[in-house]
Design an enzyme around this catalytic site. Sequence first.
Site, PDB file in Angstrom:
ATOM      1  N   VAL A  14      76.281 -88.425   0.728  1.00 37.77           N
ATOM      2  CA  VAL A  14      75.752 -87.790   1.938  1.00 37.77           C
ATOM      3  C   VAL A  14      76.367 -88.374   3.210  1.00 37.77           C
ATOM      4  CG1 VAL A  14      73.560 -87.120   0.891  1.00 37.77           C
ATOM      5  CG2 VAL A  14      73.753 -89.346   2.044  1.00 37.77           C
ATOM      6  N   LYS A  38      78.359-104.321   1.924  1.00 33.57           N
ATOM      7  CA  LYS A  38      78.132-103.361   0.837  1.00 33.57           C
ATOM      8  C   LYS A  38      77.814-104.186  -0.412  1.00 33.57           C
ATOM      9  CE  LYS A  38      78.654 -99.145  -1.164  1.00 33.57           C
ATOM     10  NZ  LYS A  38      77.901 -97.931  -0.785  1.00 33.57           N
ATOM     11  N   GLU A 116      75.025-101.428   3.836  1.00 37.98           N
ATOM     12  CA  GLU A 116      75.083-100.074   3.276  1.00 37.98           C
ATOM     13  C   GLU A 116      74.601-100.070   1.827  1.00 37.98           C
ATOM     14  OE1 GLU A 116      78.268 -96.813   1.761  1.00 37.98           O
ATOM     15  OE2 GLU A 116      78.819 -97.896   3.584  1.00 37.98           O
ATOM     16  N   GLY A 117      73.679 -99.177   1.541  1.00 42.73           N
ATOM     17  CA  GLY A 117      73.151 -99.064   0.191  1.00 42.73           C
ATOM     18  C   GLY A 117      74.094 -98.342  -0.756  1.00 42.73           C
ATOM     19  N   GLY A 119      73.987 -94.945  -3.446  1.00 40.93           N
ATOM     20  CA  GLY A 119      73.192 -93.806  -3.885  1.00 40.93           C
ATOM     21  C   GLY A 119      72.011 -93.548  -2.964  1.00 40.93           C
ATOM     22  N   ARG A 177      76.977 -83.865   9.015  1.00 38.89           N
ATOM     23  CA  ARG A 177      77.188 -82.484   8.580  1.00 38.89           C
ATOM     24  C   ARG A 177      78.248 -82.443   7.477  1.00 38.89           C
ATOM     25  NH1 ARG A 177      77.272 -77.157  12.499  1.00 38.89           N
ATOM     26  NH2 ARG A 177      77.019 -75.641  10.816  1.00 38.89           N
TER      27      ARG A 177
END
Length: 230
Positions: A14, A38, A116-117, A119, A177
């Site tokens: 996403v 990360k 940052e995760g 999934g 987007r």
Amino acid sequence: MTKAFFIAGTDTDVGKTVASRAILHAADKANIQIAGYKPVASGSQITEDGIRNSDALYLQQASVVPLTYDEVNPYAFEAPISPHLASEQENRPIDFAVLSQGLAHLKAKSEVVLVEGAGGWRVPVTHDVCLSSWVKQEQLPVVLVVGVKLGCLSHAMLTAEAIERDGLEMVGWVANRINPGTEHYAEIIQMLEQKLPGKKLGEIPYMPGIKKRNLADYIDLAPLGLTVEA
């Protein structure tokens, strides 16, 4: 005290890395010493320098504080599968103590750490434990990245509810987007503004080669309480 924020996504693919880079770029523009982190990454490649994950490399490149790859990404797995399966496959258990040590190390080197995760919010790192349990352990405020596409309203609201049920603060969100053909974009953004906790940090438009662009101008750091220097 060094601030740290966790970047969560409504799902995989996403745009967590895109949004993270945008925040890193905005912090750089504001002269804020920020580091990208990360902790866990699947879908990595074997290189002559060792195993490398492309998202972690993007964070390393965009961090204002100079970092080695291992500082950015302590757990990189080759297979593009859920971390709990990749961890089992490579026989490398994910230890929360390692994640916490890495976070503490980056806090000592920077003013802000952006974590940052992997999934979605409930991505498992073992059969019994999700990465969100570590975020809760560290009491990190959360920024949610909403990949704007059909179905994102439900995904976003459910994720926000889960974050708040875990006792964490969702301090803001970013609209990315990912599907330029999505209809009623303005109406979707309007409902997200009405339904989601925290303030909108920005809207990132669809554009080719987005991970190679400077995205500073699409992000407002004010909702994160970060001081912007003139």
